[in-house]
Design an enzyme around this catalytic site. Sequence first.
Site, PDB file in Angstrom:
ATOM      1  N   LYS A 136       0.846  -1.199   0.000  1.00  0.00           N
ATOM      2  CA  LYS A 136       0.000   0.000   0.000  1.00  0.00           C
ATOM      3  C   LYS A 136       0.881   1.249   0.000  1.00  0.00           C
ATOM      4  O   LYS A 136       2.086   1.186   0.282  1.00  0.00           O
ATOM      5  CB  LYS A 136      -0.920  -0.002   1.215  1.00  0.00           C
ATOM      6  CG  LYS A 136      -0.201   0.065   2.557  1.00  0.00           C
ATOM      7  CD  LYS A 136      -1.187   0.071   3.708  1.00  0.00           C
ATOM      8  CE  LYS A 136      -0.452   0.160   5.049  1.00  0.00           C
ATOM      9  NZ  LYS A 136      -1.378   0.255   6.188  1.00  0.00           N
ATOM     10  N   ARG A 156     -10.188   0.469  15.435  1.00  0.00           N
ATOM     11  CA  ARG A 156     -10.252   1.097  14.119  1.00  0.00           C
ATOM     12  C   ARG A 156     -11.366   0.357  13.386  1.00  0.00           C
ATOM     13  O   ARG A 156     -12.428   0.126  13.952  1.00  0.00           O
ATOM     14  CB  ARG A 156      -8.869   1.015  13.441  1.00  0.00           C
ATOM     15  CG  ARG A 156      -8.637   2.024  12.344  1.00  0.00           C
ATOM     16  CD  ARG A 156      -7.176   2.096  11.933  1.00  0.00           C
ATOM     17  NE  ARG A 156      -6.627   0.830  11.455  1.00  0.00           N
ATOM     18  CZ  ARG A 156      -5.384   0.676  11.023  1.00  0.00           C
ATOM     19  NH1 ARG A 156      -4.541   1.712  11.023  1.00  0.00           N
ATOM     20  NH2 ARG A 156      -4.947  -0.493  10.600  1.00  0.00           N
ATOM     21  N   HIS A 169      -5.787  -6.634  13.350  1.00  0.00           N
ATOM     22  CA  HIS A 169      -4.548  -5.857  13.314  1.00  0.00           C
ATOM     23  C   HIS A 169      -4.128  -5.524  14.737  1.00  0.00           C
ATOM     24  O   HIS A 169      -4.934  -5.064  15.546  1.00  0.00           O
ATOM     25  CB  HIS A 169      -4.744  -4.564  12.516  1.00  0.00           C
ATOM     26  CG  HIS A 169      -3.447  -3.853  12.230  1.00  0.00           C
ATOM     27  ND1 HIS A 169      -2.574  -4.298  11.271  1.00  0.00           N
ATOM     28  CD2 HIS A 169      -2.887  -2.763  12.785  1.00  0.00           C
ATOM     29  CE1 HIS A 169      -1.517  -3.499  11.242  1.00  0.00           C
ATOM     30  NE2 HIS A 169      -1.681  -2.559  12.160  1.00  0.00           N
ATOM     31  N   ARG A 209       1.665 -10.760   7.322  1.00  0.00           N
ATOM     32  CA  ARG A 209       1.574  -9.533   6.542  1.00  0.00           C
ATOM     33  C   ARG A 209       2.779  -8.613   6.789  1.00  0.00           C
ATOM     34  O   ARG A 209       2.633  -7.530   7.367  1.00  0.00           O
ATOM     35  CB  ARG A 209       0.286  -8.771   6.883  1.00  0.00           C
ATOM     36  CG  ARG A 209      -1.003  -9.555   6.699  1.00  0.00           C
ATOM     37  CD  ARG A 209      -2.201  -8.628   6.786  1.00  0.00           C
ATOM     38  NE  ARG A 209      -2.209  -7.811   7.990  1.00  0.00           N
ATOM     39  CZ  ARG A 209      -2.869  -8.098   9.109  1.00  0.00           C
ATOM     40  NH1 ARG A 209      -3.608  -9.203   9.179  1.00  0.00           N
ATOM     41  NH2 ARG A 209      -2.826  -7.300  10.158  1.00  0.00           N
ATOM     42  N   TYR A 219      15.226  31.472   5.092  1.00  0.00           N
ATOM     43  CA  TYR A 219      14.028  32.180   5.545  1.00  0.00           C
ATOM     44  C   TYR A 219      14.036  32.384   7.062  1.00  0.00           C
ATOM     45  O   TYR A 219      14.385  31.473   7.821  1.00  0.00           O
ATOM     46  CB  TYR A 219      12.770  31.398   5.164  1.00  0.00           C
ATOM     47  CG  TYR A 219      12.452  31.401   3.696  1.00  0.00           C
ATOM     48  CD1 TYR A 219      12.161  32.584   3.025  1.00  0.00           C
ATOM     49  CD2 TYR A 219      12.423  30.218   2.970  1.00  0.00           C
ATOM     50  CE1 TYR A 219      11.854  32.588   1.673  1.00  0.00           C
ATOM     51  CE2 TYR A 219      12.116  30.202   1.618  1.00  0.00           C
ATOM     52  CZ  TYR A 219      11.832  31.392   0.970  1.00  0.00           C
ATOM     53  OH  TYR A 219      11.533  31.396  -0.371  1.00  0.00           O
ATOM     54  N   CYS A 230      13.832  24.984   2.650  1.00  0.00           N
ATOM     55  CA  CYS A 230      12.925  25.667   1.730  1.00  0.00           C
ATOM     56  C   CYS A 230      12.101  24.630   0.958  1.00  0.00           C
ATOM     57  O   CYS A 230      12.301  23.423   1.093  1.00  0.00           O
ATOM     58  CB  CYS A 230      13.713  26.545   0.769  1.00  0.00           C
ATOM     59  SG  CYS A 230      14.896  27.657   1.560  1.00  0.00           S
ATOM     60  N   MET A 231      11.192  25.111   0.125  1.00  0.00           N
ATOM     61  CA  MET A 231      10.358  24.186  -0.649  1.00  0.00           C
ATOM     62  C   MET A 231      11.197  23.323  -1.580  1.00  0.00           C
ATOM     63  O   MET A 231      10.959  22.119  -1.708  1.00  0.00           O
ATOM     64  CB  MET A 231       9.323  24.960  -1.468  1.00  0.00           C
ATOM     65  CG  MET A 231       8.411  24.053  -2.284  1.00  0.00           C
ATOM     66  SD  MET A 231       7.205  24.957  -3.271  1.00  0.00           S
ATOM     67  CE  MET A 231       6.108  25.571  -2.003  1.00  0.00           C
ATOM     68  N   ASP A 232      12.214  23.927  -2.209  1.00  0.00           N
ATOM     69  CA  ASP A 232      12.966  23.226  -3.248  1.00  0.00           C
ATOM     70  C   ASP A 232      14.468  23.139  -2.975  1.00  0.00           C
ATOM     71  O   ASP A 232      15.182  22.511  -3.751  1.00  0.00           O
ATOM     72  CB  ASP A 232      12.779  23.938  -4.599  1.00  0.00           C
ATOM     73  CG  ASP A 232      11.329  24.265  -4.884  1.00  0.00           C
ATOM     74  OD1 ASP A 232      10.516  23.324  -4.900  1.00  0.00           O
ATOM     75  OD2 ASP A 232      10.998  25.452  -5.064  1.00  0.00           O
TER      76      ASP A 232
END
Length: 394
Positions: free
Chosen positions: A39, A137, A171, A230, A274, A321-323
Site C-alpha cells: 500500500k 479502528r 490488526h 503480513r 528564511y 525551503c520548498m525546493d
Amino acid sequence: MSDYLRRTWAEIDLDALSYNVEQIQKRLAPGCGMLGVVKADAYGHGAQQVAGVLAQHGTAWFGVSNIEEGVALRNSGFAQPILIFGTTPPELAGELAQQRITQAVYSLEYARALQQKAEAAGAVVDCHIKLDTGMTRLGFLCDDGQFERSMAEIEEIAGFANLRLGGVFTHFASADDYEGDAPDYTRMQFDRFQQAVAHLRARGLALPVRHCANSAAVISYPEMHLELARPGIILYGIDPSDQCAGRLDYRPVMSLKSTVASIKRIGRGTQVSYGRTYRAPRDIDVAVVPIGYADGYSRALSGRGRMLVGGRYAPVLGRVCMDQLMIDVTGIPDVKRGDEVVAFGRQGGNAITAAELAEQIGTIPYEVTCLISKRVPRVYLRGGRAVEVVNHIL
C-alpha cells in the site's frame, strides 16, 4: 542515469529487497504464506516494482489500502490475490468482482450496502472479515460486551449470496512494543481473534485464511503467523520500532540523494535562509542542495538534519525551503558543484537512516519514506547499477 536525475532522486536497491524477503520467509512458521504489504506505493518505494520482486519470491497475496492501488497492480499484470485493508465505495462492487480483488468487510451496515450493490451488478465479491480485537479502528468489536452481537452479525453476512467470505483477520495495536503490558495486550488481541474464529467455525463458517501477524509479529510472535503473515515495513529494511532492532536481519532498500548546486564562502555573522534563524558563528563554506519539503525532506528538519557529502556529515543550516536547503561543508575537502549528497542512506563509511530523520522530526520511519514526493524520480538498482527509472513528472 539521465541528466534530469542529477537534481534529487531516490535509489531503490532491489537486491536488498530480495534479501529482506528471503530473511522474512525463513522466519515464517511452517505452512504460513506471505501477504506483501504494498500500500501507499509500497511505502514510497514503487508498488509495481516491489510487487515484481515479491512475486519472484512466491508471495501469495498483496495488501493495498484502496481499490485504485489494487487495480494498478492488476493493470501491471499481477494475478495474485489482492486484499484491500480499507474501505471501497459499495457502488464499486462490480469492479471489485471484475478485478478479482478481495474486500475487507468490517461492519454489518457496510456488508449490507456491498451486498446490495453486488447483487445489482450480478457480481460476487470476495471478502475477508475484519475483527477489531483492540486496535479500535475498522472491524467487528470482539470485547466481551460486543462479542455475541458481532458474531451474530458476521453469521448474517455469511448468508449474503453475493459476498463470499474467504478469510478473517485483525490488526495488532502494539506488537512492536515489548515492554510493560504491551506483550500481554498483543496476546490478548490474539486470544480474542482465536476465540472469534473458533466460534464462527463452530457455526459452520469455513474462513480458511486467517491472518494477524504484521511486521513486528512476524519478528517475535511465530505462534501468530497462521495461514498468512503480513510483513510491511520490514520488507523495506526498516525496524517497526527501536525495540525490534536486531531481531531480524534486513537491509535498507531506499536511499534519498541529491547534489551540490552551489558553494559559497560566507562571513561570520551572515544570516541564512528564511526567517534568518541561522547566523554563522565564523567564516564557513555553505553548499546549496536542490532538495526541499516539496520533495519530502521535511521542513521540521530545519537546523536539525544532517547530510552526507564526501562521506562526511554536513549539518543543515537554517530553514529547509520548498525546493532547496543549505548545508555546512566547512572542512570537507574538494566539495564541488555536482557532488552527490545523501539525505538518508550510506556514503563512504557513514550512514543516515530514515529512523534518524524520523526521530528528529517526531514521527516514524514509515512516514519518512511515504513522504518522498512524486517529483522525486525512483531509480531501481540491481548489482549496484540502474535497471529502471520511474519519473512520474515526465
